[in-house]
Design an enzyme around this catalytic site. Structure first.
Site, PDB file in Angstrom:
ATOM      1  N   GLU A 176     -26.270   9.931  12.366  1.00 63.51           N
ATOM      2  CA  GLU A 176     -25.854  11.243  11.843  1.00 63.51           C
ATOM      3  C   GLU A 176     -25.561  12.227  12.966  1.00 63.51           C
ATOM      4  O   GLU A 176     -26.113  13.337  13.023  1.00 63.51           O
ATOM      5  CB  GLU A 176     -26.932  11.796  10.909  1.00 63.51           C
ATOM      6  CG  GLU A 176     -27.103  10.971   9.649  1.00 63.51           C
ATOM      7  CD  GLU A 176     -28.008  11.604   8.603  1.00 63.51           C
ATOM      8  OE1 GLU A 176     -28.851  12.433   8.960  1.00 63.51           O
ATOM      9  OE2 GLU A 176     -27.858  11.262   7.410  1.00 63.51           O
ATOM     10  N   GLU A 377     -26.603   4.414   4.463  1.00 63.31           N
ATOM     11  CA  GLU A 377     -27.716   5.138   3.824  1.00 63.31           C
ATOM     12  C   GLU A 377     -27.210   5.695   2.508  1.00 63.31           C
ATOM     13  O   GLU A 377     -26.099   6.232   2.444  1.00 63.31           O
ATOM     14  CB  GLU A 377     -28.203   6.326   4.670  1.00 63.31           C
ATOM     15  CG  GLU A 377     -29.067   5.975   5.832  1.00 63.31           C
ATOM     16  CD  GLU A 377     -29.625   7.199   6.555  1.00 63.31           C
ATOM     17  OE1 GLU A 377     -29.918   8.210   5.890  1.00 63.31           O
ATOM     18  OE2 GLU A 377     -29.745   7.127   7.785  1.00 63.31           O
TER      19      GLU A 377
HETATM   20  C1  BGP Z   1     -30.818  11.052   6.654  1.00 58.84           C
HETATM   21  C2  BGP Z   1     -31.516  10.436   7.835  1.00 58.84           C
HETATM   22  C3  BGP Z   1     -32.667   9.574   7.532  1.00 58.84           C
HETATM   23  C4  BGP Z   1     -33.356   9.850   6.230  1.00 58.84           C
HETATM   24  C5  BGP Z   1     -32.507  10.343   5.104  1.00 58.84           C
HETATM   25  C6  BGP Z   1     -33.220  10.904   3.919  1.00 58.84           C
HETATM   26  O1  BGP Z   1     -30.393  12.334   6.950  1.00 58.84           O
HETATM   27  O2  BGP Z   1     -30.652   9.671   8.639  1.00 58.84           O
HETATM   28  O3  BGP Z   1     -33.462   9.472   8.665  1.00 58.84           O
HETATM   29  O4  BGP Z   1     -34.617  10.253   6.292  1.00 58.84           O
HETATM   30  O5  BGP Z   1     -31.565  11.277   5.525  1.00 58.84           O
HETATM   31  O6  BGP Z   1     -33.646  12.192   4.197  1.00 58.84           O
HETATM   32  P1  BGP Z   1     -35.104  12.679   3.912  1.00 58.84           P
HETATM   33  O7  BGP Z   1     -35.976  11.706   4.591  1.00 58.84           O
HETATM   34  O8  BGP Z   1     -35.201  14.019   4.485  1.00 58.84           O
HETATM   35  O9  BGP Z   1     -35.251  12.658   2.441  1.00 58.84           O
END
Ligand code: BGP
Length: 478
Positions: A176, A377
């Site tokens: 990201e 993701e």
């Molecule tokens: C993205 C990241 C992850 C992950 C995901 C979910 O932004 O790459 O590392 O954690 O989001 O976000 P969160 O964990 O804040 O719910």
């Protein structure tokens, strides 16, 4: 008959700092997330400059994948994973980022993890830097603001490329990377937080530092890609974008333009550089109007051109609206907030759920770059409760994933080139934005809670069995 490729990479995604634990074991040094306390939907987590013994740091134990990797990978194999996205924790290999020799114990750990994946016919997809900058580089250099960090990063890349060249073929440079365009990204991505201690919602918005840091990351990413292409022709390297599609709230031309500008600087800016190899035209005006001056060295422009990525990857959770109208309702989001869309529902954390936005995004991205893509993701962070039979019946998660996979398949029918799908947090892990355990994404439940307690045992959720069927049928049975 499945419309997805026969070799479609079904799997799941994680990040070292959010699930490994063992934060100071076998020579590992602290990375930025190790300095972050837990938080919640309503209470921001803190970043601290030293470890406060009275506070809880969720990355320190996390779900202890470090000591459970065999059991966890066996569970992934049971679901039929073809691919497992994980990151290497930079500070296991170079504890401060500045050593000249790597930490052998750290290297051995990933040897074991990759061997275990390969034994189960699971292909590792490795993120080189997933929000895991060595904290020592923050204090010494203000993170990526300093060019010195490029050398540290390249030393790390060369070490892991050579060590794992026979085990890993697919690599992503920075997770990201576009989060660096946003204030929260100073913590997660660019590490430009030297001297800061406090709640993460009070991070100062220092654009100059962040964009300079990003430039160094673009150069580092391109150098790593170029080096890998020259030395390991069997490797494929991708970028990774947090794609937050936005729509104009109204057809007011001012909203259309505001949205175009938001899309440019939020979603396209970084990948235009990493895929096309040069800064996009619209960046110049943005920099001028925001008082940003990016200092480049001779040779940087050539490197950016020579180190373009082989495939494009992104995370997709939600969409937003953009408007110039003062009366619009604000929404929440992973790293950037926008305005509410009256046609969409939101998750418990206020992220607006938009499966069709995934089809739209895949088409937009493919039209722009025409290279293979992968959704690395996607998923629903939710409060899970065990039923009377002791199992988590997460129909809400199945619905979310089903709807997104359906739209992904529509996009493939539209003609986009999609390599695979690795939903986020395939096993419950620590949330990146809030540092919670209560926000769960997994197919596998982990008995670990926000107070740091729990016996760390793993249990299959209902979605585990559902996803197994999805993979078996290559997306036909949803
Ligand atoms: C993205 C990241 C992850 C992950 C995901 C979910 O932004 O790459 O590392 O954690 O989001 O976000 P969160 O964990 O804040 O719910």
């Amino acid at each position: 008959m499945s419309v997805l490729r026969k070799d479609f990479l079904w799997g799941g995604a994680t990040a070292a700092n959010q699930f490994e634990g063992a934060w100071d074991v076998d020579g590992k040094g602290p990375s930025v997330p190790d300095m972050c306390t837990n938080g919640s939907h309503t209470e921001p987590k803190w970043v601290t400059r030293t470890i406060h013994p009275d506070r809880l740091y969720p990355s320190h134990e996390a779900i202890d994948f470090y000591h459970h990797y065999e059991e966890d990978i066996a569970l992934f194999a049971e679901m039929g994973f073809k691919c497992f996205r994980l990151s290497i924790n930079w500070t296991r290999i170079y504890p401060t980022g500045m050593e000249t020799e790597p930490n052998e114990k750290g290297l051995e750990f990933y040897d074991k993890v990759f061997d275990c994946c390969l034994k189960h016919n699971i292909q590792p997809l490795v993120t080189i830097s997933h929000y895991e900058l060595p904290y020592a580089l923050v204090e010494k250099y203000n993170g990526w603001e300093s060019r010195e960090v490029i050398d540290c990063f390249m030393r790390y890349c060369k070490t892991i490329f050579e060590r794992y060249k026979d085990k890993v073929k697919l690599w992503l440079t920075f997770n990201e990377i576009n989060s660096g365009t946003m204030p929260f990204g100073a913590l997660l991505e660019t590490g430009t937080i030297r001297g800061f201690e406090g709640p993460t919602n009070e991070l100062p918005d220092k654009k100059q530092e962040r964009y300079q840091a990003l430039h160094h990351q673009f150069v580092a990413s391109a150098m790593a890609v170029k080096y890998a292409h020259e030395n390991y022709p069997q490797f494929k390297l991708g970028n990774m974008i947090c794609f937050i599609t936005s729509y104009p709230s109204t057809c007011d031309p001012d909203d259309i333009l505001a949205n175009q500008q938001a899309m440019n600087m939020t979603n396209w800016f970084c990948s235009d550089i990493q895929v096309r190899g040069e800064y996009p035209h619209y960046a110049k005006r943005f920099f001028e109007e925001n008082g940003v001056e990016v200092k480049m060295e001779p040779g940087d422009e050539e490197i950016l051109k020579e180190g373009t990525v082989d495939f494009y990857t992104f995370s997709y959770y939600m969409s937003n609206c953009i408007t110039t109208h003062a009366d619009a309702m604000q929404s929440e989001g992973n790293i950037v907030a926008g305005f509410k869309n009256p046609y969409l529902k939101s998750s418990d954390w206020g992220w607006q759920i938009d499966p069709k936005g995934l089809r739209y995004s895949l088409n937009e991205i493919y039209a722009r770059y025409r290279i293979p893509m992968m959704v690395v993701e996607n998923g629903l962070g939710a409060y899970d409760v065990k039923g009377h039979d002791g199992m988590v019946h997460d129909g809400y998660r199945i619905d979310y994933l089903r709807q997104h996979i359906e739209q992904m398949i529509e996009a493939v029918k539209d003609g986009v080139d999609l390599m695979g799908y690795t939903p986020w947090g395939c096993i419950d892990l620590v949330s990146a934005s809030t540092g919670e355990m209560a926000k769960r994404y997994g197919f596998i439940y982990v008995n670990k809670f926000d107070d740091g307690k729990g016996d760390l045992s793993r249990e299959r959720k209902e979605s585990f069995f559902w996803y197994k069927k999805v993979i078996e049928s290559n997306g036909d049975e949803l």
